[in-house]
Structures are given as structure tokens and as C-alpha cells.
Design a protein around this motif. Structure first.
Motif, PDB file in Angstrom:
ATOM      1  N   LEU A 142     -24.320 -27.599 -22.312  1.00  0.00           N
ATOM      2  CA  LEU A 142     -23.902 -27.257 -20.956  1.00  0.00           C
ATOM      3  C   LEU A 142     -24.610 -26.004 -20.434  1.00  0.00           C
ATOM      4  N   PRO A 143     -24.845 -25.930 -19.116  1.00  0.00           N
ATOM      5  CA  PRO A 143     -25.399 -24.704 -18.525  1.00  0.00           C
ATOM      6  C   PRO A 143     -24.333 -23.621 -18.456  1.00  0.00           C
ATOM      7  N   SER A 144     -24.727 -22.428 -18.040  1.00  0.00           N
ATOM      8  CA  SER A 144     -23.797 -21.296 -17.987  1.00  0.00           C
ATOM      9  C   SER A 144     -22.711 -21.476 -16.935  1.00  0.00           C
ATOM     10  N   SER A 145     -22.921 -22.381 -15.997  1.00  0.00           N
ATOM     11  CA  SER A 145     -21.936 -22.622 -14.936  1.00  0.00           C
ATOM     12  C   SER A 145     -20.938 -23.717 -15.312  1.00  0.00           C
ATOM     13  N   ALA A 146     -20.856 -24.051 -16.592  1.00  0.00           N
ATOM     14  CA  ALA A 146     -19.946 -25.098 -17.054  1.00  0.00           C
ATOM     15  C   ALA A 146     -19.211 -24.630 -18.295  1.00  0.00           C
ATOM     16  N   GLY A 147     -18.131 -25.323 -18.616  1.00  0.00           N
ATOM     17  CA  GLY A 147     -17.362 -25.003 -19.804  1.00  0.00           C
ATOM     18  C   GLY A 147     -16.668 -26.234 -20.340  1.00  0.00           C
ATOM     19  N   ALA A 148     -16.369 -26.233 -21.631  1.00  0.00           N
ATOM     20  CA  ALA A 148     -15.677 -27.342 -22.279  1.00  0.00           C
ATOM     21  C   ALA A 148     -14.556 -26.800 -23.137  1.00  0.00           C
ATOM     22  N   SER A 149     -13.439 -27.518 -23.166  1.00  0.00           N
ATOM     23  CA  SER A 149     -12.302 -27.084 -23.979  1.00  0.00           C
ATOM     24  C   SER A 149     -11.465 -28.297 -24.360  1.00  0.00           C
ATOM     25  N   MET A 150     -10.606 -28.111 -25.351  1.00  0.00           N
ATOM     26  CA  MET A 150      -9.691 -29.154 -25.795  1.00  0.00           C
ATOM     27  C   MET A 150      -8.306 -28.854 -25.233  1.00  0.00           C
ATOM     28  N   LEU A 151      -7.782 -29.764 -24.413  1.00  0.00           N
ATOM     29  CA  LEU A 151      -6.409 -29.617 -23.925  1.00  0.00           C
ATOM     30  C   LEU A 151      -5.406 -30.039 -24.975  1.00  0.00           C
ATOM     31  N   ALA A 152      -5.822 -30.956 -25.827  1.00  0.00           N
ATOM     32  CA  ALA A 152      -5.026 -31.429 -26.960  1.00  0.00           C
ATOM     33  C   ALA A 152      -6.016 -31.936 -27.987  1.00  0.00           C
ATOM     34  N   GLU A 153      -5.526 -32.337 -29.142  1.00  0.00           N
ATOM     35  CA  GLU A 153      -6.451 -32.741 -30.192  1.00  0.00           C
ATOM     36  C   GLU A 153      -7.254 -33.987 -29.828  1.00  0.00           C
ATOM     37  N   ASP A 154      -6.803 -34.732 -28.823  1.00  0.00           N
ATOM     38  CA  ASP A 154      -7.519 -35.940 -28.411  1.00  0.00           C
ATOM     39  C   ASP A 154      -7.982 -35.890 -26.961  1.00  0.00           C
ATOM     40  N   VAL A 155      -7.968 -34.709 -26.330  1.00  0.00           N
ATOM     41  CA  VAL A 155      -8.345 -34.590 -24.913  1.00  0.00           C
ATOM     42  C   VAL A 155      -9.397 -33.498 -24.747  1.00  0.00           C
ATOM     43  N   LEU A 156     -10.633 -33.920 -24.462  1.00  0.00           N
ATOM     44  CA  LEU A 156     -11.740 -33.006 -24.193  1.00  0.00           C
ATOM     45  C   LEU A 156     -11.975 -32.958 -22.694  1.00  0.00           C
ATOM     46  N   VAL A 157     -12.058 -31.751 -22.139  1.00  0.00           N
ATOM     47  CA  VAL A 157     -12.277 -31.574 -20.704  1.00  0.00           C
ATOM     48  C   VAL A 157     -13.507 -30.703 -20.474  1.00  0.00           C
ATOM     49  N   ILE A 158     -14.376 -31.137 -19.574  1.00  0.00           N
ATOM     50  CA  ILE A 158     -15.565 -30.375 -19.187  1.00  0.00           C
ATOM     51  C   ILE A 158     -15.515 -30.146 -17.685  1.00  0.00           C
ATOM     52  N   ARG A 159     -15.737 -28.906 -17.269  1.00  0.00           N
ATOM     53  CA  ARG A 159     -15.843 -28.548 -15.847  1.00  0.00           C
ATOM     54  C   ARG A 159     -17.234 -27.990 -15.605  1.00  0.00           C
ATOM     55  N   GLN A 160     -17.821 -28.415 -14.507  1.00  0.00           N
ATOM     56  CA  GLN A 160     -19.184 -27.975 -14.243  1.00  0.00           C
ATOM     57  C   GLN A 160     -19.410 -27.702 -12.762  1.00  0.00           C
ATOM     58  N   LEU A 161     -20.109 -26.618 -12.475  1.00  0.00           N
ATOM     59  CA  LEU A 161     -20.581 -26.293 -11.134  1.00  0.00           C
ATOM     60  C   LEU A 161     -22.104 -26.324 -11.136  1.00  0.00           C
ATOM     61  N   ALA A 162     -22.695 -26.670  -9.986  1.00  0.00           N
ATOM     62  CA  ALA A 162     -24.145 -26.696  -9.883  1.00  0.00           C
ATOM     63  C   ALA A 162     -24.547 -26.367  -8.451  1.00  0.00           C
ATOM     64  N   SER A 163     -25.796 -25.960  -8.281  1.00  0.00           N
ATOM     65  CA  SER A 163     -26.274 -25.577  -6.953  1.00  0.00           C
ATOM     66  C   SER A 163     -26.368 -26.779  -6.022  1.00  0.00           C
ATOM     67  N   ASP A 164     -26.694 -27.950  -6.564  1.00  0.00           N
ATOM     68  CA  ASP A 164     -26.796 -29.162  -5.746  1.00  0.00           C
ATOM     69  C   ASP A 164     -26.626 -30.377  -6.639  1.00  0.00           C
ATOM     70  N   SER A 165     -26.701 -31.571  -6.055  1.00  0.00           N
ATOM     71  CA  SER A 165     -26.456 -32.796  -6.810  1.00  0.00           C
ATOM     72  C   SER A 165     -27.537 -33.056  -7.861  1.00  0.00           C
ATOM     73  N   PHE A 166     -28.776 -32.650  -7.583  1.00  0.00           N
ATOM     74  CA  PHE A 166     -29.844 -32.861  -8.555  1.00  0.00           C
ATOM     75  C   PHE A 166     -29.586 -32.067  -9.831  1.00  0.00           C
ATOM     76  N   GLU A 167     -29.263 -30.792  -9.673  1.00  0.00           N
ATOM     77  CA  GLU A 167     -28.993 -29.962 -10.832  1.00  0.00           C
ATOM     78  C   GLU A 167     -27.746 -30.440 -11.578  1.00  0.00           C
ATOM     79  N   LEU A 168     -26.764 -30.906 -10.823  1.00  0.00           N
ATOM     80  CA  LEU A 168     -25.548 -31.415 -11.451  1.00  0.00           C
ATOM     81  C   LEU A 168     -25.873 -32.615 -12.327  1.00  0.00           C
ATOM     82  N   ARG A 169     -26.608 -33.570 -11.780  1.00  0.00           N
ATOM     83  CA  ARG A 169     -26.919 -34.775 -12.538  1.00  0.00           C
ATOM     84  C   ARG A 169     -27.828 -34.477 -13.725  1.00  0.00           C
ATOM     85  N   ARG A 170     -28.746 -33.565 -13.552  1.00  0.00           N
ATOM     86  CA  ARG A 170     -29.684 -33.257 -14.633  1.00  0.00           C
ATOM     87  C   ARG A 170     -28.964 -32.774 -15.883  1.00  0.00           C
TER      88      ARG A 170
END
Length: 232
Positions: free
Chosen positions: A184-212
């Protein structure tokens, strides 16, 4: 549409023949993945929430059910918000025991190529995932008014033009945490909400950077079975 593929899961591409969503439109989708089946759902292109007439609101309601031992990949392409759009969206996922679910929900705040700022929008988004009736993930977003000003705040999006949420609910979700964080880039993060739930949040400057940065993560979580439309 049901494209032919060599993947282990069936694949469905959802097509919006209207080309987008505007005020007064209503779309409802109800899908059930039966016991031990596998399904990947995506869209033919980015969805668009267009300018709405005053007092009119577009509505999209999706209900997904995944039975025991089944797996579902919910992988729509980006939702692009246009200035003066009005949209209420709801996604409800019901999982049975031992069901596996992967979700991505990317949102783009205006068209960067058109230098579009969102100065007057109404976007309400609700997501709820339950397993055997017990909540596993609940999320909500209300973006109303001058979205560009809100998103410019360092405490909200620090000027980002796009965002995405990725959720994996599966017994082996925790095994993906380290590799996801490393990718993940520095504008994103990942964490476990529970032992079976992985969540990733991500911000990007535009849709191209997000998809990349999203595509390698989704490749990993789908075991290299990402739909072809995501690579175009």
C-alpha cells in the motif's frame, strides 16, 4: 453479461444501459450465491452519478447473500461523482457460516481531466456486512454541500480526488495483512477488525493513481483472478 473465462468462479458483468445515474433513478439488485458456489461480480466500466434536478435523488440498493461454503467477489469499478449529483446508495451483505466475501468500493470525486470540483453534491453511502445475522462490518458516508472544501481538510482527505474501501471476510483474512501493508502507498492503511475481517482504506490524488495501487492488492486477494475489465 456472462463472459466466458477459465477461472474457477462464474463471472457476471453488470451493465447500466442508462449510462449513469441521475435524480429519480432507482436501481435494485438482489443476488444469492448458493452453497459452495463461487461468483465474481464487476461492472463494464465506471459508474457515473450525474447532475440531478432539484429535489430529485437517485437510489441504488444492493442485497447480496452468500450461503454456506460459497464465495463472492464484489468488484465494481469506480463510482464517479459529478457536480450537483444526488445519490443514496445502500449495500447489504448477508453471509452464512464459512462463506467468503471480498469487496472493493472505489469512489472518484469529480473528473480530474476536466478539472471538475464538487461544489454542491449529496452523496449518502451505507454498507453493512453480517454473518449469521451478527454485524461484521458497518460503514457510512455522508458528503453534502461543498465536497471539495470538505475533502481539502487534512483531517478528512487532505485534497484527495479518489478513495476506496476493500474488505475481505474469510477465515484466512489475517494471512494477507502483512503483504497488503507492504504493497500500500502512504495514503492507505490496512487493519484487522476481527480475526476474519481485513479492511483496507485508501486515498489517492485521482482515479489513475487509485487503480494503480488497487490492482496489485486485488490480484493478491483474488488469487490472480481479477476480472479482465479491471485491467483495461
Amino acid at each position: 453479461m456472462f463472459p466466458q473465462n477459465r477461472r474457477p468462479d462464474a463471472e457476471v458483468i453488470l451493465v447500466n444501459t442508462a449510462g449513469g445515474i441521475t435524480g429519480g433513478d432507482q436501481f435494485d439488485l438482489d443476488i444469492c450465491v448458493m452453497t459452495n458456489a463461487g461468483l465474481t461480480l464487476t461492472t463494464q466500466a465506471a459508474e457515473r452519478a450525474y447532475r440531478a434536478q432539484s429535489g430529485e435523488i437517485g437510489r441504488v440498493t444492493t442485497k447480496l447473500s452468500v450461503q454456506t461454503g460459497a464465495r463472492l467477489n464484489w468488484l465494481p469499478q469506480e463510482l464517479i461523482l459529478y457536480d450537483s449529483c444526488a445519490l443514496r446508495r445502500r449495500l447489504d451483505i448477508s453471509l452464512d457460516e464459512e462463506a467468503r466475501f471480498l469487496m472493493v468500493e472505489p469512489v472518484v470525486f469529480g473528473r480530474a481531466a476536466m478539472r471538475e470540483d464538487l461544489r454542491g453534491v449529496m452523496f449518502q453511502d451505507r454498507i453493512k456486512i453480517t454473518r449469521n445475522g451478527t454485524p461484521r462490518y458497518i460503514d457510512g458516508l455522508d458528503l453534502i454541500g461543498d465536497a471539495a472544501a470538505h475533502l481539502a481538510s487534512p483531517a478528512i482527505a487532505n485534497g484527495a480526488g479518489a478513495m476506496a474501501s476493500v474488505v475481505l471476510v474469510a477465515p484466512d483474512a489475517g494471512s494477507h495483512l502483512s503483504s497488503a501493508r507492504a504493497a500500500l502507498p502512504s495514503s492507505a492503511g490496512a487493519s484487522m477488525l476481527a480475526e476474519d475481517v481485513l479492511v483496507i482504506r485508501q486515498l489517492a490524488s485521482d482515479s489513475f493513481e487509485l487503480r494503480r495501487s488497487l490492482v496489485p492488492i486485488l490480484e493478491q486477494l483474488t488469487q490472480n483472478n481479477l476480472p479482465t475489465s479491471w485491467r483495461l
